[in-house]
Design a protein around this motif. Sequence first.
Motif, PDB file in Angstrom:
ATOM      1  N   LEU A 284      16.637 -15.708 -20.681  1.00  0.00           N
ATOM      2  CA  LEU A 284      15.385 -15.307 -20.025  1.00  0.00           C
ATOM      3  C   LEU A 284      14.398 -16.464 -19.971  1.00  0.00           C
ATOM      4  O   LEU A 284      13.738 -16.674 -18.943  1.00  0.00           O
ATOM      5  CB  LEU A 284      14.762 -14.114 -20.748  1.00  0.00           C
ATOM      6  N   ASP A 285      14.280 -17.200 -21.068  1.00  0.00           N
ATOM      7  CA  ASP A 285      13.408 -18.386 -21.040  1.00  0.00           C
ATOM      8  C   ASP A 285      13.840 -19.330 -19.929  1.00  0.00           C
ATOM      9  O   ASP A 285      13.010 -19.846 -19.173  1.00  0.00           O
ATOM     10  CB  ASP A 285      13.463 -19.129 -22.378  1.00  0.00           C
ATOM     11  N   ALA A 286      15.139 -19.551 -19.824  1.00  0.00           N
ATOM     12  CA  ALA A 286      15.664 -20.442 -18.790  1.00  0.00           C
ATOM     13  C   ALA A 286      15.405 -19.886 -17.391  1.00  0.00           C
ATOM     14  O   ALA A 286      15.030 -20.633 -16.477  1.00  0.00           O
ATOM     15  CB  ALA A 286      17.157 -20.677 -19.000  1.00  0.00           C
ATOM     16  N   MET A 287      15.575 -18.587 -17.218  1.00  0.00           N
ATOM     17  CA  MET A 287      15.370 -17.996 -15.891  1.00  0.00           C
ATOM     18  C   MET A 287      13.910 -18.108 -15.463  1.00  0.00           C
ATOM     19  O   MET A 287      13.628 -18.332 -14.281  1.00  0.00           O
ATOM     20  CB  MET A 287      15.832 -16.537 -15.876  1.00  0.00           C
ATOM     21  N   PHE A 288      12.990 -17.997 -16.414  1.00  0.00           N
ATOM     22  CA  PHE A 288      11.582 -18.180 -16.058  1.00  0.00           C
ATOM     23  C   PHE A 288      11.309 -19.628 -15.633  1.00  0.00           C
ATOM     24  O   PHE A 288      10.517 -19.864 -14.720  1.00  0.00           O
ATOM     25  CB  PHE A 288      10.654 -17.759 -17.210  1.00  0.00           C
ATOM     26  N   VAL A 289      11.979 -20.576 -16.240  1.00  0.00           N
ATOM     27  CA  VAL A 289      11.846 -21.976 -15.812  1.00  0.00           C
ATOM     28  C   VAL A 289      12.432 -22.139 -14.412  1.00  0.00           C
ATOM     29  O   VAL A 289      11.829 -22.786 -13.555  1.00  0.00           O
ATOM     30  CB  VAL A 289      12.520 -22.941 -16.810  1.00  0.00           C
ATOM     31  N   VAL A 290      13.587 -21.549 -14.161  1.00  0.00           N
ATOM     32  CA  VAL A 290      14.197 -21.594 -12.829  1.00  0.00           C
ATOM     33  C   VAL A 290      13.235 -21.015 -11.798  1.00  0.00           C
ATOM     34  O   VAL A 290      13.005 -21.622 -10.736  1.00  0.00           O
ATOM     35  CB  VAL A 290      15.546 -20.840 -12.814  1.00  0.00           C
ATOM     36  N   MET A 291      12.649 -19.865 -12.111  1.00  0.00           N
ATOM     37  CA  MET A 291      11.699 -19.240 -11.188  1.00  0.00           C
ATOM     38  C   MET A 291      10.525 -20.169 -10.900  1.00  0.00           C
ATOM     39  O   MET A 291      10.089 -20.294  -9.742  1.00  0.00           O
ATOM     40  CB  MET A 291      11.206 -17.912 -11.774  1.00  0.00           C
ATOM     41  N   LYS A 292       9.999 -20.825 -11.928  1.00  0.00           N
ATOM     42  CA  LYS A 292       8.865 -21.744 -11.771  1.00  0.00           C
ATOM     43  C   LYS A 292       9.238 -22.909 -10.854  1.00  0.00           C
ATOM     44  O   LYS A 292       8.492 -23.249  -9.937  1.00  0.00           O
ATOM     45  CB  LYS A 292       8.428 -22.253 -13.144  1.00  0.00           C
TER      46      LYS A 292
END
Length: 130
Positions: free
Chosen positions: A110-118
């Motif tokens: 999830l942390d990684a996916m939020f970075v991807v989204m950003k």
Amino acid sequence: MESNRYNKGIEVLQQMVSEERLNATVKQMEKFSPDMARLIVEFPYGSLYSRPGLDLKQRSLLTIAAMLASGAAAQLDFHIEAALNAGLTPNEIVEAVMHCVSYAGFPKALDAMFVVMKVFNERGIQYEER
């Protein structure tokens, strides 16, 4: 600070990230710790990314998975940008993150996916799940 591995590393980085991102990372580190700046260019990019056997897309995919698994989300935006510039598609990046859920766990994924989204948002990438 100039060496063959350093120059190779800079060449690889120039293919993978914007000049702005490169300056924000390497040049900023040079001001604080020239030795660390040299190491972050020479070792991963001058010694590893420049090796034959895997292309930049494959290396980027591996880097995303390794960073996600190790919980290095603070560095992930740099590598998501590099992966896009190396030719990974937004779908491939999202699938790589999703694939890591069962190996690294939901919190890291999830942390990684939020970075991807950003990063996608910053680059104007409209991701649609397939």
